[in-house]
Motif scaffolding. Sequence first.
Motif, mmCIF file in Angstrom:
data_model
loop_
_atom_site.group_PDB
_atom_site.id
_atom_site.type_symbol
_atom_site.label_atom_id
_atom_site.label_comp_id
_atom_site.label_asym_id
_atom_site.label_seq_id
_atom_site.Cartn_x
_atom_site.Cartn_y
_atom_site.Cartn_z
ATOM 1 N N ASP A 1 0.829 -1.199 0.000
ATOM 2 C CA ASP A 1 0.000 0.000 0.000
ATOM 3 C C ASP A 1 0.869 1.256 0.000
ATOM 4 O O ASP A 1 0.525 2.269 -0.640
ATOM 5 N N ASP A 2 1.997 1.220 0.692
ATOM 6 C CA ASP A 2 2.922 2.358 0.673
ATOM 7 C C ASP A 2 3.469 2.593 -0.730
ATOM 8 O O ASP A 2 3.645 3.742 -1.159
ATOM 9 N N PHE A 3 3.768 1.503 -1.449
ATOM 10 C CA PHE A 3 4.251 1.606 -2.824
ATOM 11 C C PHE A 3 3.184 2.262 -3.705
ATOM 12 O O PHE A 3 3.478 3.138 -4.528
ATOM 13 N N ILE A 4 1.940 1.842 -3.527
ATOM 14 C CA ILE A 4 0.828 2.425 -4.280
ATOM 15 C C ILE A 4 0.714 3.919 -3.985
ATOM 16 O O ILE A 4 0.567 4.748 -4.893
ATOM 17 N N ARG A 5 0.817 4.272 -2.712
ATOM 18 C CA ARG A 5 0.679 5.667 -2.309
ATOM 19 C C ARG A 5 1.805 6.520 -2.897
ATOM 20 O O ARG A 5 1.581 7.629 -3.374
ATOM 21 N N GLU B 1 1.542 9.719 -5.873
ATOM 22 C CA GLU B 1 2.007 11.098 -5.709
ATOM 23 C C GLU B 1 3.120 11.472 -6.685
ATOM 24 O O GLU B 1 3.380 12.655 -6.909
ATOM 25 N N HIS B 2 3.781 10.442 -7.276
ATOM 26 C CA HIS B 2 4.936 10.714 -8.142
ATOM 27 C C HIS B 2 4.760 10.098 -9.537
ATOM 28 O O HIS B 2 5.746 9.847 -10.231
ATOM 29 N N ARG B 3 3.514 9.867 -9.943
ATOM 30 C CA ARG B 3 3.273 9.168 -11.208
ATOM 31 C C ARG B 3 3.843 9.910 -12.401
ATOM 32 O O ARG B 3 4.260 9.286 -13.386
ATOM 33 N N HIS B 4 3.904 11.228 -12.339
ATOM 34 C CA HIS B 4 4.398 12.003 -13.474
ATOM 35 C C HIS B 4 5.922 12.079 -13.521
ATOM 36 O O HIS B 4 6.483 12.669 -14.443
ATOM 37 N N ASP C 1 -0.996 3.844 -15.409
ATOM 38 C CA ASP C 1 -2.405 3.986 -15.026
ATOM 39 C C ASP C 1 -2.718 3.213 -13.755
ATOM 40 O O ASP C 1 -3.879 2.972 -13.444
ATOM 41 N N GLY C 2 -1.666 2.816 -13.033
ATOM 42 C CA GLY C 2 -1.894 2.128 -11.780
ATOM 43 C C GLY C 2 -0.664 1.367 -11.342
ATOM 44 O O GLY C 2 0.441 1.574 -11.853
ATOM 45 N N ILE C 3 -0.867 0.470 -10.382
ATOM 46 C CA ILE C 3 0.183 -0.388 -9.849
ATOM 47 C C ILE C 3 -0.278 -1.835 -9.938
ATOM 48 O O ILE C 3 -1.443 -2.141 -9.648
#
Length: 749
Positions: free
Chosen positions: A283-287, A291-294, A301-303
């Motif tokens: 879940d931390d990796f997803i979070r 926040e840093h997807r760009h 489009d996800g994890i």
Amino acid sequence: MAPENTEAETPDDAREEVAELVKRISASRDAYYGRDAEMVDDATYDSWMQRLEELERLHPELQSQDSPTLTVGAASGTLFDPVTHAERMLSLDNVFSREEFAAWGARVERDAGHPLAYLCEVKIDGLALSLRYENGRLVTAATRGDGRVGEDVTENVRRIPSIPQRLHGDDIPSLFEVRGEVFFTVDDFTALNARQEELGDRLFANPRNAASGSLRQKSEGKNPRQREAMDARLARLRLTVHGIGAWENPPAATQSGLYELLGTWGLPTSAYYRVVDSVSDADDFIRYYGEHRHEVEHEIDGIVIKVDDLALHDELGATSRAPRWAIAYKYPPEQVNTRLLDVVVSVGRTGRATPFAVMEPALVAGSVVRQATLHNQGVVKAKGVLIGDMVVLRKAGDVIPEVLGPVVELRDGSERAFVMPSACPDCGSLLAPAKEGDIDLRCPNTRSCPAQVRGRVEHIGSRGGLDIEGLGEVSAAALTQPLRPESPPLATEAGLFDLTPEQLFPIDVIVRDPETGLARLTESGEPDTRSPFRRQRKRTDPPAGTGGTFDGDADWVLSKAAVELLANIEKAKAAELWRFLVALNIRHVGPVAGRALAQWFGSIAAIRSASREDLAAVEGVGGIIADAVLDWFEVDWHRDIVENWTSAGAQLATPGHPGPGAAATVGGVLEGVTVVATGTLDGYTRDGAQEAIITAGGKAASSVSKKTDFVAAGPGAGSKLSKAEDLGVRVIDAAQFHLLVTEGPSALD
């Protein structure tokens, strides 16, 4: 968006909503996988799938054998040769909240019996690809297709520098498949579109479209400049390997260990992955990447979260379309504000009148958005939007997004309300609900409304219908709604197989924006027109009458596209009977029911003369479809279609078929044998397994009883497997099923 109902009030409501969802999802898949076009954004598509899954749980009798919830991707087209994957290429199930992800983690740990390690990686928004290596050399590259059969794109893949043609290292297996994603980096995509604009070529909507459009193209027929541009695009493509297909005894215990091994052989693996020891760490990796997807070099489009232990992959198994040991966490869609310029109404194949929002172009998640569906006048009212409003637009990386609502504070008094037209914009018939209480309005002129005829003609040419190359949206519109001549060649689909060059030659159409549907204007303000089926004569053209092209005018000849379209229509006269049944646009009759009816009755004439009891008794048909077939033949102009097609030479019967019922009882290695296929059977789609049983002369049953001879069960078999065990019915696996349908029951002794 999914239909507005959150709960179907009656079985009829549920049935209609399921049919609508299946239509939308199938059309979206066909566009996405077959035409590199995106009809809806990810969030809308996902909401359709979620709603369909919910309805099928509440009403399991409405889940058809070819439901999108049970299938992957879309059937391969005709541009590339088909490639059968050595192991099925599955999709991924999705979750959209931390709570859903935590529930998935709890479920897999419960099934495994202990805490797990997870491999987390960013989900690339690209084109899925399967690479097959033999003795370290790349032999084939194929798209996903329907998960079993994809398109052979090996020739183009060999021109992508980032994909190794030969592997180097120790212990490389003699044969194995790897799965990955082909993509453009954000920087390369930006440079590509800048180059496209400089050359005056069309811009790509987003990196995924650019990757798919670059890989799924042929070099034949291109001029030197086009081939150079194609090579330049392919050279910029990247690959990241994220999984394996067929591979006997891979020499690693974990998914991460496989990544390391593949990397040593020269295959590019993800630079954005981590192995964690708990669902909380995942879940931390997803979070973090939310926040840093760009900051990632490519669009995501996800994890994707996978159980790292490979041995558990087999133990946890898979459904018919996705593994249980992996999940995709989809990020919330992004939002922008843009101006609502107009609301236009479009009539579809079934007569439904749908309002569409036309907006100032807005760049959202890497693509330009101009249009979004508003579903019906009730939705427009509920959202409270006015024409001229600044609206909130939500999008998740695709073309058609959702209008959330207006920014009321920005209104200046010039806005106006949308008024749903009382008449069909295409034929002038008064719009009305199909039945009392319906919100949707429909055009009742089913026979000759140009929009409905256009939709039906386009459906006939689709892959699920007669699969007529060249008979798509543009040509269907030209044949049914031309600017000139005033009388269209096709007043109904009845004349399709009688089309002549003389009918095609004079057609002019208004050029429309492909996204908004609005007419393009010339500098003088007049609608821009073109001639889709004729071209100007060249000095090198043969003299009139000698080159096989229609010479209707001294300066014009029939275009190559028109000649090919007529040839493809002629070829379609010999299509399989089930395709004609689907092409007739009979309600509820899709490929599964079409095949069942065709195999049992053998001809349109036999189906037409059958009683309700005879139709309903066919496995895979039932009373609802039987009623729909009988109702269809009650309409005089429907019967005219069959008669016209027959007179034109269409083969509306299976050659050599011995008569109703005979195909399922006479001959074949499974004569007199009843088989139930359930779960995932390697080498067969659900439809394919049913067809294999019927082709072998057996009865393909949908439920297990004491009369069942065999149950072919794969992963995800569920209650049918349990019932077979309770009744003592013999259960066989995929390999035994293949022997059964090819050699008969004696092969299993």
